[in-house]
Design a protein around this motif. Structure first.
Motif, mmCIF file in Angstrom:
data_model
loop_
_atom_site.group_PDB
_atom_site.id
_atom_site.type_symbol
_atom_site.label_atom_id
_atom_site.label_comp_id
_atom_site.label_asym_id
_atom_site.label_seq_id
_atom_site.Cartn_x
_atom_site.Cartn_y
_atom_site.Cartn_z
ATOM 1 N N GLU A 76 52.813 3.884 -41.875
ATOM 2 C CA GLU A 76 53.285 3.251 -43.855
ATOM 3 C C GLU A 76 53.835 5.262 -44.181
ATOM 4 O O GLU A 76 54.757 6.317 -44.402
ATOM 5 C CB GLU A 76 53.272 2.878 -43.977
ATOM 6 N N GLN A 77 52.605 6.196 -43.059
ATOM 7 C CA GLN A 77 52.583 7.476 -43.826
ATOM 8 C C GLN A 77 53.788 8.343 -42.793
ATOM 9 O O GLN A 77 54.172 9.085 -43.060
ATOM 10 C CB GLN A 77 51.122 8.307 -43.454
ATOM 11 N N GLN A 78 53.850 7.831 -41.478
ATOM 12 C CA GLN A 78 54.652 8.561 -40.556
ATOM 13 C C GLN A 78 55.448 7.976 -40.730
ATOM 14 O O GLN A 78 56.925 9.509 -40.151
ATOM 15 C CB GLN A 78 54.716 7.826 -38.979
ATOM 16 N N LEU A 79 56.038 6.613 -41.277
ATOM 17 C CA LEU A 79 57.157 7.036 -42.010
ATOM 18 C C LEU A 79 57.873 7.796 -43.446
ATOM 19 O O LEU A 79 58.986 8.612 -43.180
ATOM 20 C CB LEU A 79 57.621 5.654 -42.457
ATOM 21 N N THR A 80 57.169 7.925 -43.994
ATOM 22 C CA THR A 80 57.100 8.720 -45.364
ATOM 23 C C THR A 80 57.040 10.103 -44.766
ATOM 24 O O THR A 80 57.999 10.693 -45.075
ATOM 25 C CB THR A 80 56.039 9.174 -45.877
ATOM 26 N N ALA A 81 56.770 11.229 -43.770
ATOM 27 C CA ALA A 81 56.666 11.817 -43.051
ATOM 28 C C ALA A 81 58.443 12.054 -42.350
ATOM 29 O O ALA A 81 59.063 13.292 -42.669
ATOM 30 C CB ALA A 81 55.575 12.579 -42.012
ATOM 31 N N LEU A 82 58.643 11.177 -41.508
ATOM 32 C CA LEU A 82 59.657 11.294 -41.039
ATOM 33 C C LEU A 82 60.644 11.328 -42.162
ATOM 34 O O LEU A 82 61.642 12.211 -42.502
ATOM 35 C CB LEU A 82 59.927 10.069 -40.172
ATOM 36 N N ARG A 83 60.910 10.038 -43.000
ATOM 37 C CA ARG A 83 61.208 10.689 -44.155
ATOM 38 C C ARG A 83 62.070 11.729 -44.615
ATOM 39 O O ARG A 83 63.661 12.302 -44.988
ATOM 40 C CB ARG A 83 61.322 9.534 -44.884
ATOM 41 N N GLU A 84 60.803 12.921 -44.775
ATOM 42 C CA GLU A 84 60.951 13.720 -45.665
ATOM 43 C C GLU A 84 61.738 14.494 -44.492
ATOM 44 O O GLU A 84 62.541 16.265 -44.899
ATOM 45 C CB GLU A 84 59.725 14.354 -46.418
ATOM 46 N N THR A 85 61.580 15.322 -43.666
ATOM 47 C CA THR A 85 61.789 15.133 -42.423
ATOM 48 C C THR A 85 62.750 15.700 -42.309
ATOM 49 O O THR A 85 63.945 16.747 -41.998
ATOM 50 C CB THR A 85 61.278 15.168 -41.186
ATOM 51 N N TYR A 86 63.627 14.197 -42.145
ATOM 52 C CA TYR A 86 65.206 13.497 -42.197
ATOM 53 C C TYR A 86 66.137 14.496 -43.310
ATOM 54 O O TYR A 86 67.011 14.753 -42.683
ATOM 55 C CB TYR A 86 65.755 12.042 -42.219
ATOM 56 N N ARG A 87 65.445 13.934 -44.693
ATOM 57 C CA ARG A 87 66.532 15.249 -45.601
ATOM 58 C C ARG A 87 66.524 16.767 -45.663
ATOM 59 O O ARG A 87 67.380 16.812 -45.950
ATOM 60 C CB ARG A 87 65.177 14.492 -46.608
ATOM 61 N N GLN A 88 65.266 17.019 -45.398
ATOM 62 C CA GLN A 88 65.494 18.556 -44.754
ATOM 63 C C GLN A 88 66.359 18.943 -43.573
ATOM 64 O O GLN A 88 66.733 19.870 -43.250
ATOM 65 C CB GLN A 88 64.031 18.951 -44.730
ATOM 66 N N GLU A 89 66.098 17.944 -42.645
ATOM 67 C CA GLU A 89 66.980 18.595 -41.220
ATOM 68 C C GLU A 89 68.642 17.983 -41.363
ATOM 69 O O GLU A 89 69.216 17.357 -42.069
ATOM 70 C CB GLU A 89 66.773 17.661 -40.241
ATOM 71 N N ILE A 90 69.080 19.409 -40.780
ATOM 72 C CA ILE A 90 70.703 19.831 -40.954
ATOM 73 C C ILE A 90 71.151 18.548 -39.745
ATOM 74 O O ILE A 90 72.437 18.135 -39.675
ATOM 75 C CB ILE A 90 70.683 20.687 -40.896
ATOM 76 N N SER A 91 70.772 19.193 -38.303
ATOM 77 C CA SER A 91 71.484 18.517 -37.255
ATOM 78 C C SER A 91 70.952 17.377 -37.244
ATOM 79 O O SER A 91 70.516 16.647 -37.144
ATOM 80 C CB SER A 91 70.641 19.800 -35.923
ATOM 81 N N ASP A 92 72.941 16.768 -36.240
ATOM 82 C CA ASP A 92 72.656 15.279 -35.660
ATOM 83 C C ASP A 92 71.919 15.074 -35.099
ATOM 84 O O ASP A 92 71.337 13.316 -34.898
ATOM 85 C CB ASP A 92 74.466 14.460 -35.482
ATOM 86 N N SER A 93 71.533 15.340 -34.120
ATOM 87 C CA SER A 93 71.020 15.554 -32.661
ATOM 88 C C SER A 93 68.991 15.038 -33.253
ATOM 89 O O SER A 93 68.615 13.907 -32.842
ATOM 90 C CB SER A 93 70.675 15.726 -32.050
#
Length: 148
Positions: A76-93
């Motif tokens: 669950e912590q990893q999923l939260t971190a991935l969600r935060e990174t996803y929101r900041q990421e611009i590139s589709d890949s």
């Protein structure tokens, strides 16, 4: 109301656990650091109380061991971190890669739940078989309501 702090007595009553359980879960790191008063008494935030409720649901509803709970909480912590990174990421890949990672974590969680459900269904079947054996040994019962 999120800033309210609860005494150990309030939390144990709310959750139906012992103070020792709360202390132990803190010691092994299942719940975060708990604030203490100047006299050393623990004060629990609403967030920590909710974490404990989640842990108890995993333990009581799914029958998870503490190690399995640790694995779930880590995921669950990893999923939260991935969600935060996803929101900041611009590139589709990069976003696609993050979604792939999230899917792997979620599939592991689903597999764990599937295993627990399968085990519960097998246990239920064994109890049903035992009940049928018990009922088969009972003398036939008459239904007084059927006569009316």
């Amino acid at each position: 109301m999120q800033n309210k702090k609860y005494s150990i007595e309030e939390v144990t009553e709310r959750l139906g656990v012992t103070a020792r359980t709360l202390h132990y879960y803190e010691e092994i790191g299942l719940i975060g650091e708990v604030e203490r008063t100047g006299g050393g008494h623990r004060l629990y935030s609403e967030e920590v109380a909710e974490e404990m409720e989640h842990i108890l649901r995993l333990k009581n509803v799914l029958g998870c061991s503490l190690q399995e709970i640790r694995t779930i909480l880590d995921a669950e912590q990893q999923l939260t971190a991935l969600r935060e990174t996803y929101r900041q990421e611009i590139s589709d890949s990069s976003r696609s890669s993050l979604l792939d990672q999230a899917a792997v974590l979620l599939n592991r969680q689903i597999s764990l739940i599937d295993e627990k459900v399968k085990g519960m269904l097998e246990m239920k079947q064994r109890f049903q078989e035992r009940l049928q054996r018990v009922e088969a040994k009972q003398p036939a019962k008459t239904n007084d309501f059927a006569k009316e």
